[in-house]
Design a protein around this motif. Structure first.
Motif, PDB file in Angstrom:
ATOM      1  N   TRP B 152       0.849  -1.196   0.000  1.00 52.56           N
ATOM      2  CA  TRP B 152       0.000   0.000   0.000  1.00 52.56           C
ATOM      3  C   TRP B 152       0.884   1.245   0.000  1.00 52.56           C
ATOM      4  CZ3 TRP B 152      -5.093   0.946  -0.473  1.00 52.56           C
ATOM      5  CH2 TRP B 152      -5.547   2.220  -0.132  1.00 52.56           C
ATOM      6  N   SER B 153       0.689   2.132  -0.974  1.00 54.62           N
ATOM      7  CA  SER B 153       1.592   3.272  -1.060  1.00 54.62           C
ATOM      8  C   SER B 153       0.836   4.591  -1.135  1.00 54.62           C
ATOM      9  CB  SER B 153       2.494   3.124  -2.272  1.00 54.62           C
ATOM     10  OG  SER B 153       1.694   2.875  -3.399  1.00 54.62           O
ATOM     11  N   ASP B 154      -0.498   4.556  -1.085  1.00 54.35           N
ATOM     12  CA  ASP B 154      -1.251   5.802  -1.064  1.00 54.35           C
ATOM     13  C   ASP B 154      -1.273   6.356   0.357  1.00 54.35           C
ATOM     14  OD1 ASP B 154      -1.752   5.709  -3.701  1.00 54.35           O
ATOM     15  OD2 ASP B 154      -3.735   4.808  -3.536  1.00 54.35           O
ATOM     16  N   PRO B 156      -3.009   7.673   4.035  1.00 53.91           N
ATOM     17  CA  PRO B 156      -3.875   6.978   4.984  1.00 53.91           C
ATOM     18  C   PRO B 156      -5.331   7.013   4.498  1.00 53.91           C
ATOM     19  CG  PRO B 156      -2.449   8.529   6.107  1.00 53.91           C
ATOM     20  CD  PRO B 156      -2.285   8.793   4.655  1.00 53.91           C
ATOM     21  N   PRO B 157      -5.962   5.881   4.307  1.00 48.81           N
ATOM     22  CA  PRO B 157      -7.245   5.848   3.600  1.00 48.81           C
ATOM     23  C   PRO B 157      -8.425   6.467   4.336  1.00 48.81           C
ATOM     24  CG  PRO B 157      -6.621   3.666   4.318  1.00 48.81           C
ATOM     25  CD  PRO B 157      -5.450   4.541   4.579  1.00 48.81           C
ATOM     26  N   TYR B 162      -8.224  11.472   1.093  1.00 49.27           N
ATOM     27  CA  TYR B 162      -7.964  10.265   0.297  1.00 49.27           C
ATOM     28  C   TYR B 162      -9.167   9.997  -0.600  1.00 49.27           C
ATOM     29  CZ  TYR B 162      -7.381   5.437  -1.057  1.00 49.27           C
ATOM     30  OH  TYR B 162      -7.280   4.286  -1.807  1.00 49.27           O
TER      31      TYR B 162
END
Lengths: 422, 172
Positions: B152-154, B156-157, B162
Motif C-alpha cells: 500500500w503506497s497511497d 492513509p485511507p 484520500y
C-alpha cells in the motif's frame, strides 16, 4: 519490493524508515535454532488469516497475527453510501451473524434520530438476533469438532442448523444476509402461516434424529407454534451434544488447560463475548446496557472459571441453551401491531451528532461509533467488531504451546477473519 | 441499574476530572443513550487516562476511533480527533457505561503518546489508527501496519483527502 518501498512516503517524521523495515521483516525470516513459518492464509485451520509462527522444535515461542487479507474498507465505504444503503454491506463482515453486526448500527442511527421502534419490532429483532447467535455458535461448535478430531459433531451441527436457518428465512426472507433490521423497526413482519413443505421436512427430520414422531402427531403450521416446535426440538438435540462432544474424552483431552487466559488478562486485553465469559467475567451487553426487548426477558449469562479453550466452548454451548429460552419467551410475549415506524426513503437525513452504541453479537460485544454531520451520509462510522477485539489475545495464548494446539486455541476464540478485517 | 444512578456517577466523575485537570478538560459532552465524551488537551491525555484507570477503575478498552475533522460542514479544523472508548468491568457501578476519552492532534504533526501502557488492549486498535489515519503513537511497543497490504503506497485511507478510486466525484 523496492518498487513499492520507494513510494511509501506518507509517514511523517521518520516514519518512512519504519515502514521500510516493517516490509522487510515481513519478507525475510531469520533462521537459526528457531524456525519461523507462515500459518495461512491458505491453511484450512485459519481461514483468510495468517499467523507468523516461530517454533523451537514443536513448541511455539512467538505468534504474530497478520490480519487484513479480507479487508474491504467497510468504514470508508460507509462514508460514500447513505444511511439506509449502508445496512446490506455492513452485514457482510459476519454473514453468519448478520443480525449481530447490523444491530448496533441500527440502534445507533435510531438514537441519533431520537426514535424507538414499535414493540412488535423489538421482539422480532430479539428473535432474529438469537436465531443468528445459535446458527453462528453451531458453526463454531461444528468447526471446533473437526479440529478436535470429532467429525460427527460437524455433521450434527450443520444438520440441525438447517432448520434454524429455515426459520431465519421464514422471518427475514433470506437464509443469512437478510438486511432485516432498519432504523425504526424491521423490514417486514413474520408470516402467520408456515409453508406446508417446511413443516413436512421438519417432521421427517425430527423422526430421523429422535427416532419418534413429533408428540402432537402433527407439527402445527401456525408460526408461533412452529417456532416453539423447532426450539423444543433443538433443545433436545443440545442435550445430546453434551455427551457427544463436550463430555467426550478426546475433546476434553484436547481442550482442557489449553490456551489459558486469566481473568485479569482478559479484562486488560479488552476481549469480549465467550472469550471474556470463559475467563470468569460476567459481562453481557444484553444485561449491562439492555436494549429493545431484552429487559422483558429472563435469561442467564453463563460463565466458566476454567479460563481455557474448554471453558470457552462450554460458554458457547450454554449460550445456545439460553438463546433457545429467549426465543421461546419472545415468541410467547410478542404483541401484535406494526413492525416499523415508516418506510424511510434511501436519502433519509439524520440529525448531526455523535453516538456510541453496542449490542451483543454472537462473538461478543459489537459497537459502532457514528458521527453524523446532518447530511444523508455518515461522516464517520467506526466498527469495533468482536473478532478484532479478540485478536490481541492470540499472541498471548499461542505461546509455549505445541503446534497441534494452534487450531484448537484459534477456534476456541471463535475468530472470524472477515469480521476482524472489516 | 437505573439510568439516574449512572448519570449521578458520571457527573461525579466529570466533576472530579474538572477539579483535577482544570481547563485542560476542554469539552464535556454527555448525552444519555448516545455518548459520554470528554475532550482533553493532548499534553494531558496520558495523565487523564492513568487517573481514570487508577481512581475510577476504568480498565476495559472497547475501541479507538480516529476522525478526520477537516471536512466537517461547520467547525472544520485541520485536526484529527482520536477517541478512546473505555469502560469498566471491575467497578459494578460503572458497568454498562462507555466513556469516550478524546483528544485532538494536528494533521501537520500527527503524533501523540500511546496509551498501551495503561490499557494493554489498545495495542491493535492503535496500530489500526496508525495505518488508517497516519497517527504515530509514541511509546507503542510494536507500531506496524495491520490491515492494509504491504505494498500500500497511497495516503492513509480514512483521511478525508484520500480519494477512493472510482468514486472521485462523489462526496464522502
Amino acid at each position: 519490493m523496492d518498487l513499492h518501498l520507494g513510494r511509501i512516503t506518507w509517514f511523517q517524521g521518520g516514519r518512512d524508515k519504519v515502514a521500510r523495515e516493517e516490509v522487510k521483516s515481513l519478507e525475510v525470516y531469520e533462521t537459526g535454532p528457531t524456525l519461523t513459518f507462515s500459518m495461512g492464509p491458505q491453511h484450512p485451520g485459519t481461514g483468510h488469516f495468517r499467523m507468523v509462527i516461530t517454533v523451537v522444535g514443536d513448541i511455539v515461542v512467538r505468534c504474530d497475527p497478520d490480519p487484513g487479507f479480507v479487508h474491504r474498507g467497510e468504514e470508508k465505504m460507509c462514508e460514500y453510501k447513505t444511511w439506509i444503503t449502508n445496512i446490506p454491506h455492513l452485514e457482510r463482515p459476519a454473514i453468519l451473524d448478520a443480525a449481530g453486526m447490523t444491530y448496533p448500527y441500527v440502534l445507533a442511527v435510531e438514537r441519533l434520530m431520537g426514535v424507538e421502534p414499535p414493540e412488535r419490532a423489538k421482539y422480532l429483532r430479539v428473535i432474529m438476533a438469537e436465531l443468528q447467535r445459535i446458527c453462528s455458535h453451531l458453526y463454531w461448535l461444528g468447526l471446533m469438532g473437526v479440529f478436535a478430531g470429532h467429525a460427527t459433531m460437524y455433521m450434527w451441527c450443520f444438520g440441525d442448523r438447517e432448520y434454524l436457518v429455515d426459520l431465519t428465512q421464514l422471518i427475514g426472507g433470506q437464509r443469512i444476509t437478510h438486511s432485516y433490521f432498519v432504523p425504526g423497526g424491521v423490514r417486514n413482519d413474520a408470516p402467520s402461516k408456515v409453508p406446508r413443505e417446511l413443516v413436512k421436512n421438519f417432521r421427517t427430520y425430527y423422526r430421523m434424529m429422535l427416532g419418534k414422531d413429533y408428540p402432537s402427531g402433527e407439527v402445527p403450521e401456525d408460526f408461533r407454534k412452529y417456532v416453539l416446535a423447532v426450539c423444543d426440538f433443538f433443545d433436545t438435540r443440545l442435550d445430546e451434544y453434551y455427551p457427544m462432544l463436550l463430555d467426550s474424552p478426546i475433546f476434553i483431552y484436547r481442550t482442557k488447560g489449553i490456551g489459558v487466559l486469566k481473568r485479569e488478562d482478559a479484562i486488560s486485553l479488552g476481549v469480549v463475548g465467550p472469550v471474556l465469559r470463559g475467563s470468569g467475567v460476567k459481562s453481557d451487553t444484553r444485561i449491562d446496557e439492555p436494549y429493545d426487548a431484552y429487559p422483558y426477558i429472563k435469561f442467564n449469562v453463563p460463565t466458566m472459571d476454567g479460563c481455557d479453550s474448554y471453558s470457552r466452548m462450554m460458554v458457547g454451548y450454554y449460550e445456545m441453551k439460553e438463546s433457545v429460552r429467549i426465543i421461546k419467551q419472545a415468541v410467547e410475549q410478542m404483541p401484535e401491531g406494526p413492525v416499523k415506524l415508516k418506510q424511510h426513503p434511501v436519502t433519509i437525513k439524520v440529525p448531526a451528532g455523535e453516538v456510541f452504541a453496542s449490542a451483543e453479537a454472537a462473538r461478543g460485544q459489537c459497537s459502532f461509533y457514528i458521527r453524523s454531520d446532518g447530511t444523508d451520509k455518515p461522516y464517520r462510522v467506526k466498527i469495533c467488531s468482536p473478532s478484532f477485539r479478540n485478536l490481541i489475545a492470540m499472541p498471548y495464548l499461542i505461546k509455549d504451546v505445541r503446534i497441534a494446539d494452534i487450531p484448537i486455541i484459534y477456534w476456541s476464540l471463535n475468530y472470524w477473519p472477515v469480521e476482524c478485517d472489516r | 441499574m437505573s439510568l439516574s444512578k449512572a448519570e449521578e456517577i458520571l457527573k461525579r466523575l466529570i466533576e472530579d476530572l474538572r477539579s483535577r485537570f482544570g481547563d485542560r478538560v476542554l469539552e464535556v459532552n454527555v448525552e444519555p443513550k448516545k455518548i459520554v465524551k470528554i475532550l482533553v488537551a493532548l499534553e494531558c491525555i496520558k495523565d487523564v487516562a492513568q487517573y481514570l484507570k487508577s481512581e475510577w477503575a476504568i480498565d476495559y478498552i472497547k475501541g479507538v476511533t480516529g476522525v478526520d475533522l477537516s471536512k466537517l460542514p461547520n467547525n472544520a479544523q485541520e485536526a484529527l480527533e482520536i477517541i478512546y472508548h473505555v469502560g469498566s468491568l471491575s467497578s459494578e457501578a460503572l458497568k454498562g457505561i462507555t466513556i469516550s476519552l478524546s483528544t485532538k492532534v494536528s494533521i501537520s504533526n500527527p503524533v501523540m503518546p500511546s496509551l498501551t501502557g495503561i490499557w494493554k488492549g489498545a495495542e491493535m486498535h492503535e496500530r489500526e489508527v496508525y495505518e488508517m489515519l497516519g497517527v504515530s503513537f509514541e511509546g507503542h511497543p510494536d507500531l506496524r501496519r495491520l490491515l492494509l497490504p504491504e505494498f500500500w503506497s497511497d495516503g492513509p485511507p480514512l483521511r478525508k483527502n484520500y480519494m477512493v478510486p472510482g468514486r472521485e466525484g462523489q462526496s464522502g
